[in-house]
Design a protein around this motif. Structure first.
Motif, PDB file in Angstrom:
ATOM      1  N   ALA A 141       0.836  -1.212   0.000  1.00  0.00           N
ATOM      2  CA  ALA A 141       0.000   0.000   0.000  1.00  0.00           C
ATOM      3  C   ALA A 141       0.865   1.255   0.000  1.00  0.00           C
ATOM      4  CB  ALA A 141      -0.936  -0.006   1.208  1.00  0.00           C
ATOM      5  N   VAL A 142       1.929   1.255   0.803  1.00  0.00           N
ATOM      6  CA  VAL A 142       2.827   2.411   0.855  1.00  0.00           C
ATOM      7  C   VAL A 142       3.521   2.604  -0.491  1.00  0.00           C
ATOM      8  CG1 VAL A 142       4.972   3.296   1.883  1.00  0.00           C
ATOM      9  CG2 VAL A 142       3.181   2.335   3.343  1.00  0.00           C
ATOM     10  N   LEU A 143       4.013   1.523  -1.071  1.00  0.00           N
ATOM     11  CA  LEU A 143       4.684   1.599  -2.367  1.00  0.00           C
ATOM     12  C   LEU A 143       3.731   2.115  -3.439  1.00  0.00           C
ATOM     13  CD1 LEU A 143       7.177   1.087  -4.081  1.00  0.00           C
ATOM     14  CD2 LEU A 143       6.439  -1.277  -4.322  1.00  0.00           C
ATOM     15  N   LYS A 144       2.520   1.597  -3.445  1.00  0.00           N
ATOM     16  CA  LYS A 144       1.521   2.028  -4.420  1.00  0.00           C
ATOM     17  C   LYS A 144       1.239   3.526  -4.269  1.00  0.00           C
ATOM     18  CE  LYS A 144      -3.158   0.897  -5.954  1.00  0.00           C
ATOM     19  NZ  LYS A 144      -4.320   0.035  -5.708  1.00  0.00           N
ATOM     20  N   GLU A 145       1.096   3.981  -3.022  1.00  0.00           N
ATOM     21  CA  GLU A 145       0.828   5.400  -2.771  1.00  0.00           C
ATOM     22  C   GLU A 145       1.972   6.271  -3.290  1.00  0.00           C
ATOM     23  OE1 GLU A 145       0.213   8.426   0.998  1.00  0.00           O
ATOM     24  OE2 GLU A 145      -0.219   6.295   1.272  1.00  0.00           O
ATOM     25  N   TYR A 146       3.210   5.867  -3.012  1.00  0.00           N
ATOM     26  CA  TYR A 146       4.359   6.640  -3.482  1.00  0.00           C
ATOM     27  C   TYR A 146       4.441   6.645  -5.010  1.00  0.00           C
ATOM     28  CZ  TYR A 146       6.374   7.665   1.051  1.00  0.00           C
ATOM     29  OH  TYR A 146       6.596   8.154   2.306  1.00  0.00           O
ATOM     30  N   LEU A 147       4.175   5.504  -5.628  1.00  0.00           N
ATOM     31  CA  LEU A 147       4.202   5.442  -7.090  1.00  0.00           C
ATOM     32  C   LEU A 147       3.132   6.339  -7.693  1.00  0.00           C
ATOM     33  CD1 LEU A 147       4.843   1.645  -7.703  1.00  0.00           C
ATOM     34  CD2 LEU A 147       6.406   3.528  -8.156  1.00  0.00           C
ATOM     35  N   LEU A 148       1.918   6.290  -7.130  1.00  0.00           N
ATOM     36  CA  LEU A 148       0.835   7.129  -7.637  1.00  0.00           C
ATOM     37  C   LEU A 148       1.143   8.606  -7.431  1.00  0.00           C
ATOM     38  CD1 LEU A 148      -2.328   5.088  -6.614  1.00  0.00           C
ATOM     39  CD2 LEU A 148      -1.357   5.379  -8.903  1.00  0.00           C
ATOM     40  N   ARG A 149       1.690   8.963  -6.272  1.00  0.00           N
ATOM     41  CA  ARG A 149       2.083  10.361  -6.034  1.00  0.00           C
ATOM     42  C   ARG A 149       3.130  10.798  -7.042  1.00  0.00           C
ATOM     43  NH1 ARG A 149       2.844  11.194   0.459  1.00  0.00           N
ATOM     44  NH2 ARG A 149       0.683  10.884   1.046  1.00  0.00           N
ATOM     45  N   GLY A 150       4.096   9.932  -7.313  1.00  0.00           N
ATOM     46  CA  GLY A 150       5.139  10.257  -8.291  1.00  0.00           C
ATOM     47  C   GLY A 150       4.572  10.410  -9.685  1.00  0.00           C
ATOM     48  N   LEU A 151       3.633   9.529 -10.055  1.00  0.00           N
ATOM     49  CA  LEU A 151       3.003   9.611 -11.370  1.00  0.00           C
ATOM     50  C   LEU A 151       2.222  10.902 -11.502  1.00  0.00           C
ATOM     51  CD1 LEU A 151       2.316   8.282 -14.082  1.00  0.00           C
ATOM     52  CD2 LEU A 151       0.389   7.173 -12.947  1.00  0.00           C
ATOM     53  N   VAL A 152       1.449  11.245 -10.481  1.00  0.00           N
ATOM     54  CA  VAL A 152       0.675  12.488 -10.508  1.00  0.00           C
ATOM     55  C   VAL A 152       1.620  13.680 -10.580  1.00  0.00           C
ATOM     56  CG1 VAL A 152      -0.843  13.961  -9.107  1.00  0.00           C
ATOM     57  CG2 VAL A 152      -1.347  11.528  -9.349  1.00  0.00           C
ATOM     58  N   ARG A 153       2.700  13.643  -9.807  1.00  0.00           N
ATOM     59  CA  ARG A 153       3.681  14.732  -9.844  1.00  0.00           C
ATOM     60  C   ARG A 153       4.292  14.863 -11.237  1.00  0.00           C
ATOM     61  NH1 ARG A 153       8.547  13.048  -7.347  1.00  0.00           N
ATOM     62  NH2 ARG A 153       9.023  12.572  -9.472  1.00  0.00           N
ATOM     63  N   ASP A 154       4.657  13.732 -11.850  1.00  0.00           N
ATOM     64  CA  ASP A 154       5.229  13.761 -13.188  1.00  0.00           C
ATOM     65  C   ASP A 154       4.229  14.308 -14.207  1.00  0.00           C
ATOM     66  OD1 ASP A 154       7.546  12.748 -12.148  1.00  0.00           O
ATOM     67  OD2 ASP A 154       7.247  10.710 -12.899  1.00  0.00           O
ATOM     68  N   GLN A 155       2.949  13.945 -14.052  1.00  0.00           N
ATOM     69  CA  GLN A 155       1.925  14.462 -14.960  1.00  0.00           C
ATOM     70  C   GLN A 155       1.787  15.971 -14.792  1.00  0.00           C
ATOM     71  OE1 GLN A 155      -1.468  12.066 -13.913  1.00  0.00           O
ATOM     72  NE2 GLN A 155      -0.965  10.458 -15.388  1.00  0.00           N
ATOM     73  N   ARG A 156       1.823  16.457 -13.560  1.00  0.00           N
ATOM     74  CA  ARG A 156       1.727  17.900 -13.308  1.00  0.00           C
ATOM     75  C   ARG A 156       2.926  18.627 -13.895  1.00  0.00           C
ATOM     76  NH1 ARG A 156      -0.250  17.782  -7.021  1.00  0.00           N
ATOM     77  NH2 ARG A 156      -2.400  17.167  -7.440  1.00  0.00           N
ATOM     78  N   ILE A 157       4.099  18.048 -13.733  1.00  0.00           N
ATOM     79  CA  ILE A 157       5.301  18.667 -14.296  1.00  0.00           C
ATOM     80  C   ILE A 157       5.199  18.708 -15.811  1.00  0.00           C
ATOM     81  CG2 ILE A 157       7.795  18.319 -14.654  1.00  0.00           C
ATOM     82  CD1 ILE A 157       7.912  17.342 -11.718  1.00  0.00           C
ATOM     83  N   GLY A 158       4.698  17.626 -16.427  1.00  0.00           N
ATOM     84  CA  GLY A 158       4.519  17.595 -17.879  1.00  0.00           C
ATOM     85  C   GLY A 158       3.572  18.686 -18.348  1.00  0.00           C
TER      86      GLY A 158
END
Length: 176
Positions: free
Chosen positions: A119-136
């Motif tokens: 669950a923690v790993l999934k949360e961090y991955l999703l946060r990173g994906l959302v962050r990368d999408q925002r940066i894009g």
């Protein structure tokens, strides 16, 4: 004979109590930006035997999943045994080894650990994906803004002619 374990004396970290509902209370050692547990503490954490932890650690190292040199460290620990104060070197294992053992043990606490870690790993991955999408999206906006600014500058600047050249440092722009 009563034994009281104290913190490792040669270490520069700090001793922290880990207490979570449904899990045993553990004193974990924090040093070098990681936590350290003994084989016995891992056995308590995962609800299995120390022998089981040792078996998994041997397999982890034999399979080159981790290296012992990078994940294990001997700490000098002072114990009070009866009226005697005894110093012993005890092997501690860092978070990488703890996680690897946690993914191998077959116990109810091991299952809870894997569910929590996933669950923690999934949360961090999703946060990173959302962050990368925002940066894009921000990069696209910046590129569009740069194009708009370039267009405005091009529109406002007078065209270059045969008698007018680009201005460099120390130049006026008119050819003599």
């Amino acid at each position: 004979m009563k034994r009281k374990v104290q913190q490792p004396v040669a270490a520069q970290g700090e001793l922290v109590k880990y207490d979570q509902q449904g899990m045993p209370q553990l004193e974990v050692w924090l040093e070098d930006e990681t936590i350290w547990l003994t084989q016995k503490q891992m056995a308590e954490l995962f609800g299995c035997s120390s022998e089981n932890v040792i078996l998994h650690l041997k397999n982890i190292y034999a399979e080159d999943e981790l290296t012992e040199a990078a994940t294990a460290k001997d700490f000098l620990v002072v114990r009070i045994e009866g009226k005697r104060r005894v110093s012993r070197r005890i092997k501690y294992y860092n978070l990488d080894a703890i996680i690897s053992v946690g993914y191998r043990v077959n116990s109810k606490r091991g299952v809870k650990f894997r569910q929590w870690a996933t669950a923690v790993l999934k949360e961090y991955l999703l946060r990173g994906l959302v962050r990368d999408q925002r940066i894009g999206k921000l990069e696209k906006r910046m590129t569009a803004a740069e194009r708009s600014i370039d267009s405005i500058i091009y529109t406002l600047m007078p065209p270059l002619t045969a008698t007018r050249t680009p201005i460099g440092f120390g130049q006026t722009g008119d050819n003599p």
